[in-house]
Design a protein around this motif. Structure first.
Motif, PDB file in Angstrom:
ATOM      1  N   LEU A  35       0.850  -1.187   0.000  1.00 50.55           N
ATOM      2  CA  LEU A  35       0.000   0.000   0.000  1.00 50.55           C
ATOM      3  C   LEU A  35       0.887   1.239   0.000  1.00 50.55           C
ATOM      4  O   LEU A  35       1.082   1.891   1.022  1.00 50.55           O
ATOM      5  N   TYR A  73      -7.507   5.557   2.302  1.00 49.05           N
ATOM      6  CA  TYR A  73      -6.876   5.076   1.072  1.00 49.05           C
ATOM      7  C   TYR A  73      -7.501   5.725  -0.154  1.00 49.05           C
ATOM      8  O   TYR A  73      -8.592   6.294  -0.091  1.00 49.05           O
ATOM      9  N   ARG A 112       2.095  -4.679  -5.062  1.00 48.90           N
ATOM     10  CA  ARG A 112       1.087  -3.833  -4.426  1.00 48.90           C
ATOM     11  C   ARG A 112      -0.247  -4.555  -4.357  1.00 48.90           C
ATOM     12  O   ARG A 112      -0.441  -5.595  -4.971  1.00 48.90           O
ATOM     13  N   TYR A 142      -4.479   0.193  -4.974  1.00 48.58           N
ATOM     14  CA  TYR A 142      -4.742   0.960  -3.765  1.00 48.58           C
ATOM     15  C   TYR A 142      -3.516   1.759  -3.331  1.00 48.58           C
ATOM     16  O   TYR A 142      -2.384   1.313  -3.497  1.00 48.58           O
TER      17      TYR A 142
END
Length: 170
Positions: A35, A73, A112, A142
Motif C-alpha cells: 500500500l 486510502y 502492491r 490501492y
C-alpha cells in the motif's frame, strides 16, 4: 439504560489495548510495498506486465479512470486488456490477487495490493481463434492516504420506505 451502560463499558474496554504490539521494520517495508503512498503508474504498468508475461499473456493496454476516495486510502480503477489462453487469464487473475497475502501471522507482499472488480472475455483480435481469448479486466490499485476523510452520506441519496413497502430513492 442498563444496556446502554453495558455498551459504554464495552467501548471503553475495546479502546484499551490488551496486548503489546511490536512492529518490525520488515513489517513496515511489506506494508508500504503493498500500500504505497503514491499511485506510481509506472510501477503499476511494470507489475501488470510482469504478471501477464509470467502467465504467457499478451499485455494489450491499460487505461486509468478517476480515483475513488476511501477512508484512509485512494482506489485507482484501471481497465487492463490482456490476450491469451483462458487458463492463463485465470492464473493471471489469481497471481494479481496473491501479490499481497497473510500467511499465519506474517504479511507477505510481493507487489502492491490489487482487487479485480470485473472481467469481460471476448473473441481475440488479429485472426487468433479459440482457445485464445481477450480479457478486459477492471482492476483497482490501492494507495495509502492517511489524510482521506471518512465518506459522508449525501442526504439527497437516502432511501425512504413508503407505506406500500416499496423503497424510493430520493
Amino acid at each position: 439504560e442498563h444496556r446502554r451502560a453495558l455498551r459504554q463499558d464495552r467501548r471503553i474496554e475495546l479502546a484499551r489495548p490488551s496486548a503489546s504490539v511490536t512492529v518490525k521494520p520488515s513489517d513496515i517495508y511489506r506494508l508500504t510495498k503493498a500500500l504505497p503512498n503514491e499511485i506510481d503508474m509506472s510501477g503499476i504498468l511494470l507489475d501488470v506486465n510482469r504478471v501477464a508475461g509470467r502467465n504467457g499473456l499478451e499485455f494489450r493496454s491499460i487505461a486509468p479512470s478517476p480515483q475513488v476516495l476511501g477512508t484512509g486510502y485512494l482506489q485507482q480503477p484501471l481497465a487492463v486488456v490482456v490476450q491469451g489462453r483462458f487458463g492463463n487469464v485465470s492464473r493471471f487473475l489469481g497471481d494479481l490477487r496473491s501479490l499481497v497475502s497473510v500467511r499465519g501471522r506474517r504479511r507477505d507482499a510481493r507487489g502492491r495490493l490489487y482487487s479485480v472488480s470485473q472481467v469481460d472475455m471476448t473473441a481475440p483480435t488479429e485472426g487468433k481463434t479459440f482457445p485464445v481469448v481477450q480479457a478486459k479486466v477492471m482492476l483497482n490499485a490501492y494507495v495509502f492516504n492517511a489524510a482521506a476523510p471518512a465518506p459522508t452520506t449525501d442526504p439527497s441519496t437516502t432511501t425512504d420506505t413508503s407505506p406500500s413497502g416499496t423503497v424510493a430513492a430520493g
